[in-house]
Scaffold this motif. Structure first.
Motif, PDB file in Angstrom:
ATOM      1  N   GLU A 209       0.868  -1.176   0.000  1.00 44.92           N
ATOM      2  CA  GLU A 209       0.000   0.000   0.000  1.00 44.92           C
ATOM      3  C   GLU A 209       0.901   1.220   0.000  1.00 44.92           C
ATOM      4  O   GLU A 209       1.739   1.383   0.891  1.00 44.92           O
ATOM      5  N   THR A 210       0.760   2.049  -1.014  1.00 44.92           N
ATOM      6  CA  THR A 210       1.542   3.277  -1.056  1.00 44.92           C
ATOM      7  C   THR A 210       0.864   4.303  -0.168  1.00 44.92           C
ATOM      8  O   THR A 210      -0.345   4.532  -0.271  1.00 44.92           O
ATOM      9  N   VAL A 211       1.648   4.910   0.730  1.00 49.86           N
ATOM     10  CA  VAL A 211       1.101   5.801   1.748  1.00 49.86           C
ATOM     11  C   VAL A 211       1.583   7.222   1.498  1.00 49.86           C
ATOM     12  O   VAL A 211       2.779   7.468   1.322  1.00 49.86           O
ATOM     13  N   MET A 212       0.636   8.155   1.476  1.00 46.46           N
ATOM     14  CA  MET A 212       0.934   9.579   1.438  1.00 46.46           C
ATOM     15  C   MET A 212       0.462  10.202   2.750  1.00 46.46           C
ATOM     16  O   MET A 212      -0.702  10.064   3.105  1.00 46.46           O
ATOM     17  N   VAL A 213       1.350  10.873   3.446  1.00 46.40           N
ATOM     18  CA  VAL A 213       0.942  11.667   4.593  1.00 46.40           C
ATOM     19  C   VAL A 213       0.853  13.111   4.104  1.00 46.40           C
ATOM     20  O   VAL A 213       1.861  13.708   3.707  1.00 46.40           O
ATOM     21  N   VAL A 214      -0.364  13.643   4.101  1.00 47.70           N
ATOM     22  CA  VAL A 214      -0.638  14.937   3.481  1.00 47.70           C
ATOM     23  C   VAL A 214      -0.902  15.975   4.561  1.00 47.70           C
ATOM     24  O   VAL A 214      -1.670  15.737   5.499  1.00 47.70           O
ATOM     25  N   THR A 215      -0.259  17.127   4.426  1.00 45.02           N
ATOM     26  CA  THR A 215      -0.573  18.294   5.250  1.00 45.02           C
ATOM     27  C   THR A 215      -1.013  19.404   4.314  1.00 45.02           C
ATOM     28  O   THR A 215      -0.262  19.791   3.409  1.00 45.02           O
ATOM     29  N   ALA A 216      -2.245  19.895   4.516  1.00 36.32           N
ATOM     30  CA  ALA A 216      -2.808  20.940   3.661  1.00 36.32           C
ATOM     31  C   ALA A 216      -3.076  22.174   4.509  1.00 36.32           C
ATOM     32  O   ALA A 216      -3.878  22.132   5.448  1.00 36.32           O
ATOM     33  N   ARG A 217      -2.378  23.262   4.199  1.00 39.42           N
ATOM     34  CA  ARG A 217      -2.611  24.547   4.851  1.00 39.42           C
ATOM     35  C   ARG A 217      -3.274  25.461   3.831  1.00 39.42           C
ATOM     36  O   ARG A 217      -2.646  25.838   2.835  1.00 39.42           O
ATOM     37  N   ILE A 218      -4.543  25.792   4.066  1.00 36.66           N
ATOM     38  CA  ILE A 218      -5.317  26.512   3.045  1.00 36.66           C
ATOM     39  C   ILE A 218      -5.820  27.838   3.606  1.00 36.66           C
ATOM     40  O   ILE A 218      -6.094  27.978   4.800  1.00 36.66           O
ATOM     41  N   PHE A 219      -5.951  28.826   2.700  1.00 34.68           N
ATOM     42  CA  PHE A 219      -6.307  30.189   3.061  1.00 34.68           C
ATOM     43  C   PHE A 219      -7.382  30.679   2.101  1.00 34.68           C
ATOM     44  O   PHE A 219      -7.298  30.457   0.889  1.00 34.68           O
ATOM     45  N   ALA A 220      -8.394  31.355   2.652  1.00 41.13           N
ATOM     46  CA  ALA A 220      -9.543  31.795   1.847  1.00 41.13           C
ATOM     47  C   ALA A 220      -9.316  33.197   1.302  1.00 41.13           C
ATOM     48  O   ALA A 220      -9.181  34.152   2.066  1.00 41.13           O
ATOM     49  N   ARG A 221      -9.289  33.295  -0.031  1.00 37.35           N
ATOM     50  CA  ARG A 221      -9.268  34.603  -0.684  1.00 37.35           C
ATOM     51  C   ARG A 221     -10.667  35.217  -0.670  1.00 37.35           C
ATOM     52  O   ARG A 221     -10.838  36.425  -0.529  1.00 37.35           O
ATOM     53  N   GLN A 222     -11.675  34.349  -0.864  1.00 38.68           N
ATOM     54  CA  GLN A 222     -13.074  34.745  -0.894  1.00 38.68           C
ATOM     55  C   GLN A 222     -13.881  33.752  -0.058  1.00 38.68           C
ATOM     56  O   GLN A 222     -13.388  32.688   0.304  1.00 38.68           O
ATOM     57  N   ASP A 223     -15.122  34.090   0.233  1.00 39.71           N
ATOM     58  CA  ASP A 223     -16.014  33.152   0.895  1.00 39.71           C
ATOM     59  C   ASP A 223     -16.188  31.921   0.014  1.00 39.71           C
ATOM     60  O   ASP A 223     -16.358  32.035  -1.213  1.00 39.71           O
ATOM     61  N   VAL A 224     -16.150  30.738   0.620  1.00 37.09           N
ATOM     62  CA  VAL A 224     -16.309  29.484  -0.109  1.00 37.09           C
ATOM     63  C   VAL A 224     -17.656  28.879   0.270  1.00 37.09           C
ATOM     64  O   VAL A 224     -17.932  28.646   1.454  1.00 37.09           O
ATOM     65  N   GLN A 225     -18.477  28.613  -0.725  1.00 39.51           N
ATOM     66  CA  GLN A 225     -19.804  28.052  -0.469  1.00 39.51           C
ATOM     67  C   GLN A 225     -19.712  26.648   0.112  1.00 39.51           C
ATOM     68  O   GLN A 225     -20.394  26.317   1.083  1.00 39.51           O
ATOM     69  N   GLN A 226     -18.863  25.797  -0.474  1.00 37.83           N
ATOM     70  CA  GLN A 226     -18.676  24.434   0.027  1.00 37.83           C
ATOM     71  C   GLN A 226     -17.212  24.040  -0.116  1.00 37.83           C
ATOM     72  O   GLN A 226     -16.670  24.025  -1.221  1.00 37.83           O
ATOM     73  N   LEU A 227     -16.594  23.713   0.997  1.00 40.64           N
ATOM     74  CA  LEU A 227     -15.206  23.284   1.013  1.00 40.64           C
ATOM     75  C   LEU A 227     -15.168  21.765   1.023  1.00 40.64           C
ATOM     76  O   LEU A 227     -15.763  21.121   1.890  1.00 40.64           O
ATOM     77  N   GLY A 228     -14.464  21.161   0.055  1.00 41.33           N
ATOM     78  CA  GLY A 228     -14.332  19.712  -0.030  1.00 41.33           C
ATOM     79  C   GLY A 228     -12.900  19.306   0.261  1.00 41.33           C
ATOM     80  O   GLY A 228     -11.994  19.578  -0.526  1.00 41.33           O
ATOM     81  N   VAL A 229     -12.672  18.642   1.401  1.00 43.82           N
ATOM     82  CA  VAL A 229     -11.337  18.280   1.855  1.00 43.82           C
ATOM     83  C   VAL A 229     -11.038  16.831   1.484  1.00 43.82           C
ATOM     84  O   VAL A 229     -11.904  15.956   1.574  1.00 43.82           O
ATOM     85  N   ALA A 230      -9.811  16.567   1.049  1.00 41.37           N
ATOM     86  CA  ALA A 230      -9.338  15.225   0.683  1.00 41.37           C
ATOM     87  C   ALA A 230     -10.262  14.546  -0.325  1.00 41.37           C
ATOM     88  O   ALA A 230     -10.699  13.417  -0.114  1.00 41.37           O
ATOM     89  N   PRO A 231     -10.555  15.218  -1.437  1.00 41.38           N
ATOM     90  CA  PRO A 231     -11.502  14.634  -2.405  1.00 41.38           C
ATOM     91  C   PRO A 231     -10.900  13.479  -3.199  1.00 41.38           C
ATOM     92  O   PRO A 231      -9.720  13.489  -3.560  1.00 41.38           O
ATOM     93  N   LEU A 232     -11.749  12.486  -3.467  1.00 45.27           N
ATOM     94  CA  LEU A 232     -11.420  11.338  -4.306  1.00 45.27           C
ATOM     95  C   LEU A 232     -12.382  11.310  -5.480  1.00 45.27           C
ATOM     96  O   LEU A 232     -13.576  11.589  -5.322  1.00 45.27           O
ATOM     97  N   THR A 233     -11.884  10.954  -6.664  1.00 45.64           N
ATOM     98  CA  THR A 233     -12.680  10.955  -7.891  1.00 45.64           C
ATOM     99  C   THR A 233     -12.519   9.623  -8.596  1.00 45.64           C
ATOM    100  O   THR A 233     -11.390   9.154  -8.779  1.00 45.64           O
ATOM    101  N   SER A 234     -13.641   9.009  -9.010  1.00 41.15           N
ATOM    102  CA  SER A 234     -13.559   7.692  -9.621  1.00 41.15           C
ATOM    103  C   SER A 234     -14.630   7.531 -10.688  1.00 41.15           C
ATOM    104  O   SER A 234     -15.375   8.458 -11.009  1.00 41.15           O
ATOM    105  N   MET A 235     -14.707   6.307 -11.247  1.00 48.12           N
ATOM    106  CA  MET A 235     -15.681   5.975 -12.298  1.00 48.12           C
ATOM    107  C   MET A 235     -16.454   4.734 -11.906  1.00 48.12           C
ATOM    108  O   MET A 235     -15.889   3.733 -11.482  1.00 48.12           O
TER     109      MET A 235
END
Length: 486
Positions: A209-235
C-alpha cells in the motif's frame, strides 16, 4: 533560493490577501495541441531527473504542456534547504508525426503540465510509475500490483453545490532530492485559485500500500460556499446491480464499487456506488471519522472480463484523518454517465464550519493506495456483493415502483454459524416501504444473503439501510443504498 514548508506557507498566506491572477495561456505550437497531438508526445525516459543521483530510488519525468493541460507548472528541486528550478526543453521529449516540425530542438519550455515519479515498486530492477500529478490539483498513485484507476485532488470547491465549481491548481512543485537509498520522498505544492491559496506537503512511501501523509494549509481569498477536503474521484458505470440497460459483454465496469466509512464509534458503513438516472448523492454526517475512501472490493478477473482495462487491479484509496477534524459530513456525489472514460463519482469531507474570506485551516491526513482487501480476521461481516432487479415475485408484472435488493454478507463471526442461527436483519427505509425481508445462509459458503422487496413512489429518492444483528450485538457492516425511482 531558500526553501522550507513554513516559508511556502507564509507565501501562500500572503497571496490570499492579493487578487488572483490567472496563468497566461500558451501561444504558437503549445497553444494548438489537440488530443491526438498530445498523445504523440512522450517524455524521453533516459532524460529522467535523478537517474544519475547516487542513492536515489526515485526518477522524475515531466508531462508536456498542451491540450487540456495548458497552464504552465514549474518544478523545483530542494536540496540542503535551497530550491533550484528544474528546466525542461523540447530535447526532453519525443515528438511524433508532424510534431517534430512544429517544435524546434533545444527550445526551453515555459513550464510543464505536471510530473510523475518512478521507483522499483514491483521489481528491484524496474522503475515503475508510482505517482502522477497532472491537471489542476489532481494526482493518483499505485500500490504494488495495481494499475491506475481513481484519482485524488488537493481540494474541491463548490462541487455539485448549485454554484460554479472551481478547480484549484497546483502551480508549483518542490521535490526534495532523496539520498542514501531512502524509500520516502517529500513533495511540496503551491495551490492557487480565485477563492483559495494553499501550501501542501506530501510524504510518499511506496509499498504494498503506497502511503501519502498529506498536510494541507489553506487560506480563503473569498467566501467558499462548500469546502471539499481530501476529495477522491472515480468511475462507476455498471455492475450486477444496474446492468440491465447495458448491452456489454462485461459483467462489471467500474474503477471503484463502494464508499467505505469507519465512523468515530468504530461502526463501518458500506455504500455501494450507483450510476443514477439523475444527479444523486448523500451527506453522511460524522464527527471526525476514523477513515473514508472509495474502494474496489471486487478483485476477480471473471467479474470484469476485460483484458485491457484490468479493472480488478484498480487501487482503492482510503483517507485517514490525523487530528480532530470536528463535525462535518462525508459527501458522495454520483453523476449519470454512459461512458467509462468519464469520472462520475466524487467523495470528500465537508466541515460544518464555514470557510470565509481571511480564514485559515490546516488538515492533515494519511492517504493509502492499494488493493486493501477485507481483513479476514475482523469480527464484523462485510458486504461482499449487492444486486438489484425488479421486485416482487419473479415472472409477474409487479410494476415500476417495486424493487428487489439482494445483499451478500461474508466473513466475520457469522461465517461459522449454522443456517438456523438466531440472526436478525435490521432494515430501515426512508421515503419507501419494505414489503418483504428474508435472510438465508448460502449453502456451501461462508455467506449470508439478505433479500428485500421495497416499494417507492415514482420520482422518489428512497434511502435504504441494513445490517445483521444477533446475540446482543451488531454482526456486520452497515449497508446503505440510494434508489432514485426515476
Amino acid at each position: 533560493m531558500p526553501f522550507d514548508f513554513d516559508m511556502l506557507t507564509q507565501e501562500m498566506r500572503t497571496a490570499a490577501t492579493e487578487a488572483y491572477v490567472a496563468p497566461s495561456k500558451p501561444t504558437g505550437a503549445l497553444g494548438n495541441l489537440g488530443y491526438d497531438d498530445y498523445r504523440a508526445i512522450n517524455f524521453r525516459s533516459p532524460n529522467a531527473r535523478w537517474s544519475d543521483a547516487p542513492g536515489s530510488m526515485f526518477r522524475v519525468e515531466a508531462f508536456h504542456m498542451g491540450w487540456l493541460y495548458s497552464d504552465p507548472v514549474r518544478v523545483f528541486e530542494v536540496q540542503d534547504g535551497s530550491a533550484t528550478e528544474m528546466h525542461f526543453s523540447t530535447d526532453d521529449f519525443d515528438y511524433y508525426n508532424d510534431l517534430a516540425d512544429r517544435f524546434q530542438p533545444h527550445l526551453e519550455l515555459p513550464g510543464v503540465a505536471g510530473f510523475r515519479l518512478a521507483t522499483p515498486l514491483n521489481r528491484p530492477d524496474v522503475y515503475d510509475e508510482l505517482v502522477a500529478f497532472l491537471g489542476a490539483s489532481y494526482f493518483r498513485a499505485l500500490g504494488r500490483g495495481n494499475s491506475y484507476g481513481l484519482s485524488a485532488r488537493g481540494l474541491a470547491i463548490n462541487t455539485a453545490s448549485g454554484g460554479q465549481e472551481e478547480f484549484p491548481r497546483f502551480s508549483r512543485f518542490y521535490l526534495e532530492r532523496p539520498t542514501d537509498g531512502s524509500m520516502t520522498i517529500v513533495v511540496y505544492a503551491a495551490m492557487e485559485s480565485p477563492s483559495v491559496t494553499g501550501a501542501y506537503r506530501f510524504l510518499i512511501t511506496p509499498g504494498e500500500e503506497t502511503v501519502m501523509v498529506v498536510t494541507a494549509r489553506i487560506f480563503a481569498r473569498q467566501d467558499v460556499q462548500q469546502l471539499g477536503v481530501a476529495p477522491l474521484t472515480s468511475m462507476y458505470m455498471f455492475s450486477e446491480s444496474n446492468r440491465a440497460n447495458y448491452d456489454d459483454f462485461r459483467p462489471n465496469v467500474h474503477d471503484s464499487d463502494g464508499l467505505r466509512i469507519e465512523r468515530n464509534s468504530g461502526e463501518i458503513i458500506w455504500r455501494p456506488l450507483n450510476n443514477p438516472p439523475r444527479l444523486g448523492g448523500s451527506y453522511l454526517g460524522e464527527s471526525s471519522p476514523r477513515s473514508f475512501g472509495l474502494y474496489q472490493r471486487d478483485r476477480e478477473f471473471e467479474s470484469f472480463q476485460d483484458m485491457e482495462a484490468l479493472y480488478e487491479r484498480r487501487p482503492s484509496a482510503m483517507v485517514q484523518p490525523i487530528g480532530d477534524w470536528g463535525p462535518g459530513s462525508v459527501r458522495l456525489v454520483e453523476i449519470p454517465t454512459d461512458s467509462e472514460v468519464n469520472d462520475n463519482i466524487v467523495a470528500f469531507w465537508v466541515p460544518d464550519e464555514e470557510f470565509k474570506k481571511g480564514d485559515a485551516r490546516e488538515y492533515a491526513y494519511s492517504l493509502r493506495w492499494g488493493a486493501m482487501a477485507a481483513d479476514p480476521n475482523q469480527s464484523l461481516a462485510y458486504v461482499y456483493d449487492t444486486r438489484s432487479g425488479a421486485g416482487g415475485v419473479s415472472g409477474l408484472n409487479n410494476g415500476d415502483n417495486f424493487r428487489k435488493y439482494v445483499v451478500d454478507f461474508r466473513g466475520g463471526v457469522i461465517a461459522n454459524l449454522p443456517a438456523d442461527a438466531m440472526l436478525e436483519p435490521v432494515v430501515n427505509v426512508q421515503n419507501g416501504t419494505v414489503e418483504h425481508v428474508s435472510l438465508v445462509r448460502i449453502p456451501g459458503t461462508d455467506m449470508w444473503r439478505l433479500i428485500m422487496d421495497v416499494t417507492g413512489d415514482s420520482g422518489a429518492v428512497v434511502e435504504l439501510g441494513a445490517h445483521l444483528a444477533g446475540y446482543g450485538r451488531k454482526l456486520s457492516e452497515t449497508w446503505l443504498y440510494q434508489w432514485i425511482n426515476a
